[in-house]
Every structure is written in C-alpha cells, then in structure tokens.
Design a protein around this motif. Structure first.
Motif, PDB file in Angstrom:
ATOM      1  N   VAL A 186       0.854  -1.185   0.000  1.00 44.34           N
ATOM      2  CA  VAL A 186       0.000   0.000   0.000  1.00 44.34           C
ATOM      3  C   VAL A 186       0.890   1.235   0.000  1.00 44.34           C
ATOM      4  CG1 VAL A 186      -1.909  -1.139   1.199  1.00 44.34           C
ATOM      5  CG2 VAL A 186      -0.201   0.124   2.523  1.00 44.34           C
ATOM      6  N   ARG A 187       0.290   2.365  -0.301  1.00 46.66           N
ATOM      7  CA  ARG A 187       1.011   3.637  -0.259  1.00 46.66           C
ATOM      8  C   ARG A 187       1.292   4.039   1.189  1.00 46.66           C
ATOM      9  NH1 ARG A 187       3.497   5.084  -4.872  1.00 46.66           N
ATOM     10  NH2 ARG A 187       2.201   4.419  -6.594  1.00 46.66           N
ATOM     11  N   HIS A 188       2.312   4.829   1.361  1.00 46.97           N
ATOM     12  CA  HIS A 188       2.638   5.420   2.660  1.00 46.97           C
ATOM     13  C   HIS A 188       1.375   6.068   3.218  1.00 46.97           C
ATOM     14  CE1 HIS A 188       4.386   8.143   5.585  1.00 46.97           C
ATOM     15  NE2 HIS A 188       5.595   7.710   5.328  1.00 46.97           N
TER      16      HIS A 188
ATOM     17  N   ARG B  50      21.937   2.142   3.577  1.00 49.94           N
ATOM     18  CA  ARG B  50      21.810   2.831   2.295  1.00 49.94           C
ATOM     19  C   ARG B  50      20.460   2.446   1.709  1.00 49.94           C
ATOM     20  NH1 ARG B  50      26.657   4.745   0.603  1.00 49.94           N
ATOM     21  NH2 ARG B  50      28.457   4.052   1.769  1.00 49.94           N
ATOM     22  N   THR B  51      19.655   3.452   1.401  1.00 53.56           N
ATOM     23  CA  THR B  51      18.300   3.196   0.921  1.00 53.56           C
ATOM     24  C   THR B  51      18.014   4.042  -0.308  1.00 53.56           C
ATOM     25  OG1 THR B  51      17.609   2.846   3.215  1.00 53.56           O
ATOM     26  CG2 THR B  51      15.865   3.129   1.597  1.00 53.56           C
ATOM     27  N   ARG B  52      17.275   3.437  -1.256  1.00 50.93           N
ATOM     28  CA  ARG B  52      16.853   4.186  -2.435  1.00 50.93           C
ATOM     29  C   ARG B  52      15.527   3.625  -2.915  1.00 50.93           C
ATOM     30  NH1 ARG B  52      17.568   1.283  -7.074  1.00 50.93           N
ATOM     31  NH2 ARG B  52      19.037  -0.437  -7.027  1.00 50.93           N
ATOM     32  N   PRO B  53      14.759   4.456  -3.614  1.00 54.70           N
ATOM     33  CA  PRO B  53      13.515   3.958  -4.192  1.00 54.70           C
ATOM     34  C   PRO B  53      13.804   2.854  -5.202  1.00 54.70           C
ATOM     35  CG  PRO B  53      13.590   6.360  -4.255  1.00 54.70           C
ATOM     36  CD  PRO B  53      14.961   5.883  -3.875  1.00 54.70           C
ATOM     37  N   LEU B  54      12.874   1.923  -5.306  1.00 48.18           N
ATOM     38  CA  LEU B  54      13.009   0.802  -6.235  1.00 48.18           C
ATOM     39  C   LEU B  54      11.801   0.811  -7.164  1.00 48.18           C
ATOM     40  CD1 LEU B  54      14.637  -1.803  -6.917  1.00 48.18           C
ATOM     41  CD2 LEU B  54      13.140  -3.006  -5.314  1.00 48.18           C
ATOM     42  N   ASN B  55      12.065   0.717  -8.465  1.00 48.23           N
ATOM     43  CA  ASN B  55      10.988   0.702  -9.463  1.00 48.23           C
ATOM     44  C   ASN B  55      10.044   1.882  -9.287  1.00 48.23           C
ATOM     45  OD1 ASN B  55      11.954  -1.830 -10.443  1.00 48.23           O
ATOM     46  ND2 ASN B  55      10.874  -2.837  -8.762  1.00 48.23           N
ATOM     47  N   ALA B  56      10.594   3.060  -8.997  1.00 51.09           N
ATOM     48  CA  ALA B  56       9.796   4.238  -8.689  1.00 51.09           C
ATOM     49  C   ALA B  56       9.794   5.226  -9.854  1.00 51.09           C
ATOM     50  CB  ALA B  56      10.347   4.920  -7.437  1.00 51.09           C
ATOM     51  N   THR B  57       8.736   6.018  -9.910  1.00 48.32           N
ATOM     52  CA  THR B  57       8.672   7.086 -10.897  1.00 48.32           C
ATOM     53  C   THR B  57       9.591   8.228 -10.467  1.00 48.32           C
ATOM     54  OG1 THR B  57       6.881   8.269  -9.800  1.00 48.32           O
ATOM     55  CG2 THR B  57       6.248   6.513 -11.368  1.00 48.32           C
ATOM     56  N   GLU B  58       9.839   9.143 -11.379  1.00 44.10           N
ATOM     57  CA  GLU B  58      10.655  10.312 -11.043  1.00 44.10           C
ATOM     58  C   GLU B  58       9.996  11.116  -9.923  1.00 44.10           C
ATOM     59  OE1 GLU B  58      12.245  14.285 -13.310  1.00 44.10           O
ATOM     60  OE2 GLU B  58      12.214  12.407 -14.452  1.00 44.10           O
ATOM     61  N   SER B  59       8.691  11.244  -9.967  1.00 42.67           N
ATOM     62  CA  SER B  59       7.952  11.974  -8.946  1.00 42.67           C
ATOM     63  C   SER B  59       8.050  11.277  -7.580  1.00 42.67           C
ATOM     64  CB  SER B  59       6.490  12.111  -9.376  1.00 42.67           C
ATOM     65  OG  SER B  59       5.722  12.692  -8.363  1.00 42.67           O
ATOM     66  N   GLU B  60       7.949   9.942  -7.566  1.00 41.54           N
ATOM     67  CA  GLU B  60       8.085   9.193  -6.320  1.00 41.54           C
ATOM     68  C   GLU B  60       9.503   9.333  -5.757  1.00 41.54           C
ATOM     69  OE1 GLU B  60       4.804   5.677  -7.184  1.00 41.54           O
ATOM     70  OE2 GLU B  60       6.894   5.381  -7.801  1.00 41.54           O
ATOM     71  N   CYS B  61      10.508   9.309  -6.631  1.00 40.07           N
ATOM     72  CA  CYS B  61      11.898   9.504  -6.174  1.00 40.07           C
ATOM     73  C   CYS B  61      12.062  10.885  -5.544  1.00 40.07           C
ATOM     74  CB  CYS B  61      12.868   9.333  -7.335  1.00 40.07           C
ATOM     75  SG  CYS B  61      13.053   7.628  -7.904  1.00 40.07           S
ATOM     76  N   LYS B  62      11.486  11.902  -6.177  1.00 35.52           N
ATOM     77  CA  LYS B  62      11.581  13.250  -5.629  1.00 35.52           C
ATOM     78  C   LYS B  62      10.936  13.313  -4.241  1.00 35.52           C
ATOM     79  CE  LYS B  62      10.488  18.112  -6.611  1.00 35.52           C
ATOM     80  NZ  LYS B  62      10.664  18.447  -5.247  1.00 35.52           N
ATOM     81  N   THR B  63       9.772  12.695  -4.087  1.00 37.18           N
ATOM     82  CA  THR B  63       9.100  12.663  -2.785  1.00 37.18           C
ATOM     83  C   THR B  63      10.000  12.016  -1.736  1.00 37.18           C
ATOM     84  OG1 THR B  63       6.910  12.601  -3.803  1.00 37.18           O
ATOM     85  CG2 THR B  63       7.077  11.794  -1.531  1.00 37.18           C
ATOM     86  N   PHE B  64      10.629  10.899  -2.101  1.00 39.34           N
ATOM     87  CA  PHE B  64      11.525  10.176  -1.191  1.00 39.34           C
ATOM     88  C   PHE B  64      12.683  11.079  -0.764  1.00 39.34           C
ATOM     89  CE2 PHE B  64      15.290   7.532  -0.484  1.00 39.34           C
ATOM     90  CZ  PHE B  64      14.824   6.621   0.445  1.00 39.34           C
ATOM     91  N   TYR B  65      13.382  11.681  -1.731  1.00 38.28           N
ATOM     92  CA  TYR B  65      14.560  12.481  -1.391  1.00 38.28           C
ATOM     93  C   TYR B  65      14.202  13.790  -0.708  1.00 38.28           C
ATOM     94  CZ  TYR B  65      17.054   8.913  -3.883  1.00 38.28           C
ATOM     95  OH  TYR B  65      17.554   7.700  -4.268  1.00 38.28           O
ATOM     96  N   ASP B  66      13.028  14.333  -1.010  1.00 33.15           N
ATOM     97  CA  ASP B  66      12.589  15.550  -0.316  1.00 33.15           C
ATOM     98  C   ASP B  66      12.298  15.283   1.158  1.00 33.15           C
ATOM     99  OD1 ASP B  66      12.829  17.018  -2.648  1.00 33.15           O
ATOM    100  OD2 ASP B  66      10.668  17.177  -3.023  1.00 33.15           O
TER     101      ASP B  66
ATOM    102  N   PRO C 264       0.971   9.897  -0.203  1.00 31.63           N
ATOM    103  CA  PRO C 264       0.467   9.058  -1.290  1.00 31.63           C
ATOM    104  C   PRO C 264       1.405   8.947  -2.494  1.00 31.63           C
ATOM    105  CG  PRO C 264      -0.811  11.092  -1.117  1.00 31.63           C
ATOM    106  CD  PRO C 264       0.122  11.054   0.061  1.00 31.63           C
ATOM    107  N   ASN C 265       2.399   9.809  -2.579  1.00 30.70           N
ATOM    108  CA  ASN C 265       3.337   9.739  -3.704  1.00 30.70           C
ATOM    109  C   ASN C 265       4.651   9.055  -3.316  1.00 30.70           C
ATOM    110  OD1 ASN C 265       3.720  10.297  -6.492  1.00 30.70           O
ATOM    111  ND2 ASN C 265       5.142  11.932  -5.950  1.00 30.70           N
ATOM    112  N   TRP C 266       4.668   8.400  -2.147  1.00 34.60           N
ATOM    113  CA  TRP C 266       5.850   7.683  -1.676  1.00 34.60           C
ATOM    114  C   TRP C 266       6.066   6.448  -2.550  1.00 34.60           C
ATOM    115  CZ3 TRP C 266       9.140   9.545   1.767  1.00 34.60           C
ATOM    116  CH2 TRP C 266      10.108   8.691   2.316  1.00 34.60           C
ATOM    117  N   PRO C 267       7.311   6.066  -2.832  1.00 25.35           N
ATOM    118  CA  PRO C 267       7.549   4.845  -3.611  1.00 25.35           C
ATOM    119  C   PRO C 267       6.948   3.619  -2.911  1.00 25.35           C
ATOM    120  CG  PRO C 267       9.592   6.087  -3.310  1.00 25.35           C
ATOM    121  CD  PRO C 267       8.559   6.738  -2.457  1.00 25.35           C
ATOM    122  N   LEU C 268       6.421   2.706  -3.697  1.00 25.00           N
ATOM    123  CA  LEU C 268       5.862   1.479  -3.118  1.00 25.00           C
ATOM    124  C   LEU C 268       6.943   0.594  -2.525  1.00 25.00           C
ATOM    125  CD1 LEU C 268       3.098   0.442  -5.667  1.00 25.00           C
ATOM    126  CD2 LEU C 268       2.789   1.060  -3.265  1.00 25.00           C
TER     127      LEU C 268
END
Length: 173
Positions: free
Chosen positions: A104-106, A134-150, A110-114
C-alpha cells in the motif's frame, strides 16, 4: 563518531545514507535486528510500539510487522530479504503494507515509492558497532523519487529516534 550518535552522510547517487554507532558488539546488534524477541522492544520511531508478526531471516524470507502510532493508528510494513550475511549485511526490499501484507502507499504520503531497496552493513571496532544503511527507491517514478529524497530530514529524524530506542534497549541487556 561517539557511541550512540547518528549522522546522515550526503546521499550518494540517488540514495539516502544513515550511519549510527552503537556501544555494543556486532553480534549483539545483529541479533537485535534479526530476532523477533528483540525487535518487539525497540523497532519503530520514538513514541511508537511495535509487534513482529513474521520474521523469516533468509533470502526470500519476510519480516512483517505492525507499528502503533502514539494516537493508536496501526501502520504495517514488510521487508523481503534479498541477502542475509550474518552478522555483516542485510539487503532488503521494504514497503508499507496492509494487515494482509499487500503493498500500500505510505499512510501520510500518497506519492511515496511502493518499494525501497535497503542495504545495512554492520562493522565492529573495539566492541562498538557501526551500522550503515543505504536506501533508495526501487521501481519508482521520477515523482516518487523526488518525494523520497525531499523527505530526507524526516527520515533522518525517524532513524535517529529509532536508534535512540535501540541504544536504550542495548544498554538494558
């Protein structure tokens, strides 16, 4: 770095890096990360309580847990282990889930990577253990990656609170 201190390194290319030094030997820190009886005592941010529903420490195995927020809301999460090298390294895919382990989403973003890919390394020096995550989004959209890093500072605060709880738990053992 002093025992009990946390720092967040500058992220490498598209990853969040968190480091913490525990005033405990690596074998003990490893056990507190990989055994249900220990995780139930400290896993989660300050003010949360947690419960491990399943822990299968092997590649392909699952760590499924619930954390209860201070206001009583239940938040479920799951790790799927990709690599387990005791007591040195864990590679996981982590995600938020419902109570049936479905992704499910965070709950607050709601734009958090799955899914996120995380690598945790445990190194010991003179009886103290350095944990590097060390953590990074996996199979994420550019928008989801931005949400993660923000959310970097929020994640750093969450890890710091969680590691404070582990520091206290380790001191009690």
């Amino acid at each position: 770095m002093a025992a009990g201190s946390s720092t967040a390194a500058q992220p490498g290319e598209r990853e969040l890096v968190i480091t913490h030094v525990f005033d405990a030997p690596r074998d003990l820190v490893w056990k507190t990360f990989t055994e249900s009886d220990h995780l139930d005592h400290w896993w989660g941010p300050k003010g949360f309580t947690g419960h491990v529903h399943k822990l299968e420490l092997r590649p392909g195995g699952v760590f499924f847990y619930c954390q209860k927020t201070p206001d009583g809301r239940e938040v479920y999460g799951k790790w799927v282990y990709r690599e387990v090298v005791p007591p040195e390294r864990l590679v996981i895919v982590s995600s938020f889930t419902d109570d049936k382990e479905n992704l499910v989403r965070h709950p607050l973003s709601p734009n958090w990577p799955l899914e996120m890919l995380g690598t945790s390394t445990f190194t010991e020096n003179q009886g103290r253990t350095t944990l590097t995550i060390r953590t990074r989004p996996l199979n994420a959209t550019e928008s989801e990656c931005k949400t993660f890093y923000d959310a970097k500072s929020s994640m750093e605060q969450g890890f710091a609170g969680t590691f404070d709880r582990l520091d206290e738990y380790l001191a009690s053992l």
